[in-house]
Design a protein around this motif. Structure first.
Motif, PDB file in Angstrom:
ATOM      1  N   GLN A  82       2.410   3.921   3.831  1.00 56.08           N
ATOM      2  CA  GLN A  82       3.187   3.120   2.901  1.00 56.08           C
ATOM      3  C   GLN A  82       3.467   1.717   3.447  1.00 56.08           C
ATOM      4  N   TRP A  83       3.639   1.603   4.762  1.00 57.22           N
ATOM      5  CA  TRP A  83       3.892   0.281   5.347  1.00 57.22           C
ATOM      6  C   TRP A  83       2.610  -0.546   5.365  1.00 57.22           C
ATOM      7  N   ALA A  84       1.496   0.088   5.696  1.00 51.41           N
ATOM      8  CA  ALA A  84       0.214  -0.627   5.668  1.00 51.41           C
ATOM      9  C   ALA A  84      -0.130  -1.052   4.241  1.00 51.41           C
ATOM     10  N   GLY A  85       0.156  -0.193   3.264  1.00 50.78           N
ATOM     11  CA  GLY A  85      -0.106  -0.545   1.875  1.00 50.78           C
ATOM     12  C   GLY A  85       0.711  -1.744   1.418  1.00 50.78           C
ATOM     13  N   ALA A  86       1.970  -1.808   1.863  1.00 50.87           N
ATOM     14  CA  ALA A  86       2.809  -2.953   1.495  1.00 50.87           C
ATOM     15  C   ALA A  86       2.257  -4.245   2.090  1.00 50.87           C
ATOM     16  N   ARG A  87       1.776  -4.186   3.335  1.00 55.13           N
ATOM     17  CA  ARG A  87       1.206  -5.392   3.947  1.00 55.13           C
ATOM     18  C   ARG A  87      -0.059  -5.842   3.210  1.00 55.13           C
TER      19      ARG A  87
END
Length: 299
Positions: A252-257
């Motif tokens: 989820q954090w990689a997707g936000a970036r």
């Protein structure tokens, strides 16, 4: 000690019975027992791995993460049991130490220190519940007891967690009271995009939708097409458009970036720049009527 006793002791120390029959044969027995123990452990691990491999093709299947946890736990139990048996055989069969009185004494001593070992019992019981309730498994990314990271090992007494910066944390299982498991389900990326008031909301949303529609094809971390929720807040110099996207577990954090990077590039190319803070200044020397509109003249 007189001369006769000294001669007998010297004769005993230099005799072949002591060095060959006792020390050499005893050492050989110890080596044989330890080698057999290592062979049994290695063969047992191979059997355990084959059992789990056959389980994958059977009607009853378990997840890979749970399989890794159970396999490692069974291997540890096998290793502890075999080596404990080997130590007992060495003490009793080679060194001639009676194990019965030692075990009886250990039982009495165990009762004496039982009240002081309550935390150990709690850790072991908690370890069983963690494993069989499948609260988390080896390879999961979790947060518990102030520690966040990837689970490396789940033992009967402790759990080893490695943080993303490389530190290894060893937690007693009894301290694992509340767990947040990020690997159990897909994640959700939440991205807030700031757009200046000079730009139309519909135009900005159309550009963002155009960018988001291509992301699942270009990035495997993003499962579904990101969705615009709408205008989240109204700030001093800009409004905020919120976008959410379903991702693979722990991504989820990689997707936000990824969403921020892709949307920023296209918005900038289409003339929508990052909003800058606004500052309104007033001069003290301005007359009170300086801000008034000039009045109309009447003839």
């Amino acid at each position: 000690m007189d001369t006769e006793e000294s001669l007998k002791l010297l004769e005993y120390l230099t005799s072949s019975k002591l060095w060959v029959d006792t020390i050499l044969m005893g050492a050989l027995h110890v080596i044989v027992i330890l080698v057999l123990a290592m062979v049994v452990v290695k063969v047992g691990k191979n059997i355990i791995n084959r059992v789990f491999q056959n389980k994958r093709r059977g009607p009853f299947r378990i997840t890979e993460r749970r399989e890794t946890t159970l396999r490692k736990l069974i291997e540890n139990i096998l290793k502890y049991t075999v080596y404990f048996t080997a130590i007992v055989m060495i003490l009793d069969g080679v060194l001639g130490i009676q194990i019965g009185p030692l075990l009886a004494g250990a039982g009495v001593a165990g009762l004496a220190i039982g009240f002081g070992a309550q935390s150990l019992v709690r850790d072991i019981i908690s370890g069983f519940f963690i494993i069989f309730e499948d609260q988390f498994s080896v390879g999961d990314y979790i947060f518990t007891s102030g520690v966040e990271g990837t689970v490396e090992e789940i033992g009967l007494r402790t759990t080893k967690i490695m943080s993303w910066t490389g530190e290894q944390h060893v937690l007693p299982n009894g301290n694992v009271t509340q767990v947040t498991n990020y690997s159990a389900h897909n994640g959700l990326s939440v991205v807030d995009i700031n757009v200046p008031y000079e730009n139309d909301v519909a135009k900005a949303e159309d550009i963002i939708n155009e960018v988001c529609s291509k992301l699942p094809d270009n990035y495997e971390e993003i499962v579904t097409v990101p969705e615009i929720i709408g205008v989240q807040t109204l700030e001093t110099s800009h409004y905020v458009i919120r976008v959410i996207a379903e991702t693979l577990p722990v991504y989820q954090w990689a997707g936000a970036r990824i969403i921020r990077k892709e949307v920023k590039e296209v918005l900038y190319d289409r003339g929508i720049e990052i909003p800058a803070p606004r500052l309104v200044m007033y001069s003290r020397n301005e007359s009170p009527n300086a801000m008034e509109m000039p009045s109309e003249k009447h003839e």
